[in-house]
Write a protein that holds these residues in place. Structure first.
Motif, PDB file in Angstrom:
ATOM      1  N   THR A  60       0.897  -1.294  -0.055  1.00  8.34           N
ATOM      2  CA  THR A  60      -0.061  -0.065  -0.011  1.00  8.34           C
ATOM      3  C   THR A  60       0.908   1.105   0.012  1.00  8.34           C
ATOM      4  OG1 THR A  60      -0.204  -0.021   2.576  1.00  8.34           O
ATOM      5  CG2 THR A  60      -1.936  -1.087   1.248  1.00  8.34           C
ATOM      6  N   PHE A  61       0.705   1.901  -1.022  1.00  5.96           N
ATOM      7  CA  PHE A  61       1.429   3.519  -1.243  1.00  5.96           C
ATOM      8  C   PHE A  61       0.620   4.306  -0.366  1.00  5.96           C
ATOM      9  CE2 PHE A  61       2.925   7.133  -3.373  1.00  5.96           C
ATOM     10  CZ  PHE A  61       4.410   7.025  -3.301  1.00  5.96           C
ATOM     11  N   TRP A  62      -0.714   4.420  -0.558  1.00  2.00           N
ATOM     12  CA  TRP A  62      -1.742   5.328   0.100  1.00  2.00           C
ATOM     13  C   TRP A  62      -2.732   4.709   0.976  1.00  2.00           C
ATOM     14  CZ3 TRP A  62      -2.039  10.530  -1.253  1.00  2.00           C
ATOM     15  CH2 TRP A  62      -3.398  10.927  -0.938  1.00  2.00           C
ATOM     16  N   ASN A  63      -2.941   5.148   2.258  1.00  2.88           N
ATOM     17  CA  ASN A  63      -3.856   5.020   3.055  1.00  2.88           C
ATOM     18  C   ASN A  63      -4.442   6.309   3.513  1.00  2.88           C
ATOM     19  OD1 ASN A  63      -2.137   5.821   5.223  1.00  2.88           O
ATOM     20  ND2 ASN A  63      -1.334   3.827   5.494  1.00  2.88           N
ATOM     21  N   LYS A  64      -5.397   5.976   4.426  1.00  2.00           N
ATOM     22  CA  LYS A  64      -6.202   7.310   4.978  1.00  2.00           C
ATOM     23  C   LYS A  64      -5.155   8.051   5.850  1.00  2.00           C
ATOM     24  CE  LYS A  64      -7.889   4.725   8.947  1.00  2.00           C
ATOM     25  NZ  LYS A  64      -9.152   4.172   9.440  1.00  2.00           N
ATOM     26  N   HIS A  65      -4.159   7.750   6.337  1.00  2.00           N
ATOM     27  CA  HIS A  65      -3.366   8.353   7.105  1.00  2.00           C
ATOM     28  C   HIS A  65      -2.274   9.242   6.320  1.00  2.00           C
ATOM     29  CE1 HIS A  65      -3.556   5.145  10.580  1.00  2.00           C
ATOM     30  NE2 HIS A  65      -4.531   6.325  10.552  1.00  2.00           N
ATOM     31  N   LEU A  79      -3.573  10.479   3.207  1.00  2.00           N
ATOM     32  CA  LEU A  79      -4.576  11.451   3.041  1.00  2.00           C
ATOM     33  C   LEU A  79      -4.414  12.568   3.856  1.00  2.00           C
ATOM     34  CD1 LEU A  79      -6.590  12.617   0.812  1.00  2.00           C
ATOM     35  CD2 LEU A  79      -8.305  11.177   2.142  1.00  2.00           C
ATOM     36  N   ALA A  80      -4.567  12.230   5.105  1.00  2.00           N
ATOM     37  CA  ALA A  80      -4.755  13.060   6.334  1.00  2.00           C
ATOM     38  C   ALA A  80      -3.475  14.054   6.395  1.00  2.00           C
ATOM     39  CB  ALA A  80      -4.982  12.591   7.412  1.00  2.00           C
ATOM     40  N   CYS A  81      -2.525  13.378   6.302  1.00  2.00           N
ATOM     41  CA  CYS A  81      -0.840  14.148   6.236  1.00  2.00           C
ATOM     42  C   CYS A  81      -0.946  14.964   4.918  1.00  2.00           C
ATOM     43  CB  CYS A  81       0.117  13.066   6.373  1.00  2.00           C
ATOM     44  SG  CYS A  81       0.251  12.428   8.097  1.00  2.00           S
ATOM     45  N   PRO A 100       1.147  17.778  -1.639  1.00  2.00           N
ATOM     46  CA  PRO A 100       0.458  16.761  -1.167  1.00  2.00           C
ATOM     47  C   PRO A 100       1.108  15.348  -1.549  1.00  2.00           C
ATOM     48  CG  PRO A 100      -1.383  18.248  -1.523  1.00  2.00           C
ATOM     49  CD  PRO A 100       0.112  18.832  -2.013  1.00  2.00           C
ATOM     50  N   ILE A 101       1.318  15.367  -2.959  1.00  2.00           N
ATOM     51  CA  ILE A 101       1.870  14.159  -3.757  1.00  2.00           C
ATOM     52  C   ILE A 101       3.441  14.015  -3.139  1.00  2.00           C
ATOM     53  CG2 ILE A 101       2.939  13.474  -5.814  1.00  2.00           C
ATOM     54  CD1 ILE A 101       0.494  14.752  -7.405  1.00  2.00           C
ATOM     55  N   LEU A 102       4.226  14.973  -3.351  1.00  2.00           N
ATOM     56  CA  LEU A 102       5.489  15.041  -2.386  1.00  2.00           C
ATOM     57  C   LEU A 102       5.646  14.344  -0.872  1.00  2.00           C
ATOM     58  CD1 LEU A 102       7.330  18.203  -4.007  1.00  2.00           C
ATOM     59  CD2 LEU A 102       7.556  15.656  -4.651  1.00  2.00           C
ATOM     60  N   VAL A 103       4.478  14.740  -0.321  1.00  2.00           N
ATOM     61  CA  VAL A 103       4.307  14.450   1.118  1.00  2.00           C
ATOM     62  C   VAL A 103       3.783  12.983   1.042  1.00  2.00           C
ATOM     63  CG1 VAL A 103       2.887  14.502   3.295  1.00  2.00           C
ATOM     64  CG2 VAL A 103       3.834  16.612   2.335  1.00  2.00           C
ATOM     65  N   VAL A 104       3.345  12.432   0.182  1.00  2.00           N
ATOM     66  CA  VAL A 104       2.910  11.082   0.366  1.00  2.00           C
ATOM     67  C   VAL A 104       4.127  10.077   0.010  1.00  2.00           C
ATOM     68  CG1 VAL A 104       1.353   9.338  -0.751  1.00  2.00           C
ATOM     69  CG2 VAL A 104       0.340  11.276  -0.053  1.00  2.00           C
ATOM     70  N   VAL A 105       4.852  10.625  -0.885  1.00  2.00           N
ATOM     71  CA  VAL A 105       6.116   9.882  -1.381  1.00  2.00           C
ATOM     72  C   VAL A 105       7.075   9.985  -0.128  1.00  2.00           C
ATOM     73  CG1 VAL A 105       8.155  10.049  -3.046  1.00  2.00           C
ATOM     74  CG2 VAL A 105       5.902  10.421  -3.957  1.00  2.00           C
ATOM     75  N   PHE A 106       7.147  11.115   0.489  1.00  2.00           N
ATOM     76  CA  PHE A 106       8.032  11.272   1.613  1.00  2.00           C
ATOM     77  C   PHE A 106       7.694  10.488   2.703  1.00  2.00           C
ATOM     78  CE2 PHE A 106       8.198  13.459   5.811  1.00  2.00           C
ATOM     79  CZ  PHE A 106       9.550  13.656   5.918  1.00  2.00           C
ATOM     80  N   LEU A 107       6.380  10.242   2.769  1.00  2.00           N
ATOM     81  CA  LEU A 107       5.902   9.418   3.910  1.00  2.00           C
ATOM     82  C   LEU A 107       6.146   7.963   3.806  1.00  2.00           C
ATOM     83  CD1 LEU A 107       2.646  11.212   4.928  1.00  2.00           C
ATOM     84  CD2 LEU A 107       4.844  10.902   6.394  1.00  2.00           C
ATOM     85  N   TYR A 108       5.872   7.541   2.462  1.00  2.00           N
ATOM     86  CA  TYR A 108       6.156   6.210   2.161  1.00  2.00           C
ATOM     87  C   TYR A 108       7.608   5.926   2.424  1.00  2.00           C
ATOM     88  CZ  TYR A 108       7.379   2.149  -0.303  1.00  2.00           C
ATOM     89  OH  TYR A 108       7.557   0.849  -0.831  1.00  2.00           O
TER      90      TYR A 108
END
Length: 149
Positions: free
Chosen positions: A21-26, A28-30, A74-82
């Motif tokens: 999973t690359f994307w989850n609700k957490h 999205l919240a971040c 937001p896209i960069l943050v999701v990559v960062f969090l992954y």
């Protein structure tokens, strides 16, 4: 090819395959938090005339670059969090430090391309410290959300 089957009389639960999973609700919240923080920080610093975005979508409505703040960040943050979810505590600290060090470089590039203009008072160390705090907040929020599971 050998296959291992679950014993009928065994009390052990069969191992479940872990889904990628690359994307989850957490995430999205971040991403939403990052977008809100980015928007408010841009509004504050643009209001203080510390920087501006000469080329931006809908310039008559928004003083900040909504394409970056509402989509890119937001896209960069999701990559960062992954990436953060793949490393230990020292790795997390290293990633935050590394990305924070890269941001002034990317800002200089954005200035060269005419996407970003700083005032004379602006120092790029502000960006380093700002992103260090920003990414730390996003990381702590993400870790807090993950702990709440």
């Amino acid at each position: 090819m050998n296959t291992v089957k679950h014993l009928k009389g065994s009390n052990l639960q069969p191992l479940r395959k872990k889904r990628f999973t690359f994307w989850n609700k957490h995430h999205l919240a971040c991403a939403v938090l990052a977008s809100l923080l980015g928007s408010y920080l841009d509004l504050y610093f643009i209001g203080k005339k510390m920087y501006q975005f000469p080329f931006r979508p809908l310039p008559e409505i928004f003083s900040f670059n909504i394409a970056f703040t509402l989509v890119g960040l937001p896209i960069l943050v999701v990559v960062f969090l992954y990436c953060m979810s793949q490393v230990n505590q020292w790795g997390k600290a290293g990633i935050i430090l590394f990305v924070s060090l890269l941001m002034p470089i990317f800002e200089k590039l954005a200035e060269e391309l005419g996407w970003f203009v700083h005032s004379e008072e602006w120092k790029h160390v502000y960006s380093f410290v700002g992103y260090l705090v920003f990414l730390s907040i996003i990381t702590f929020y993400f870790l807090w959300l993950e702990k709440q599971k």
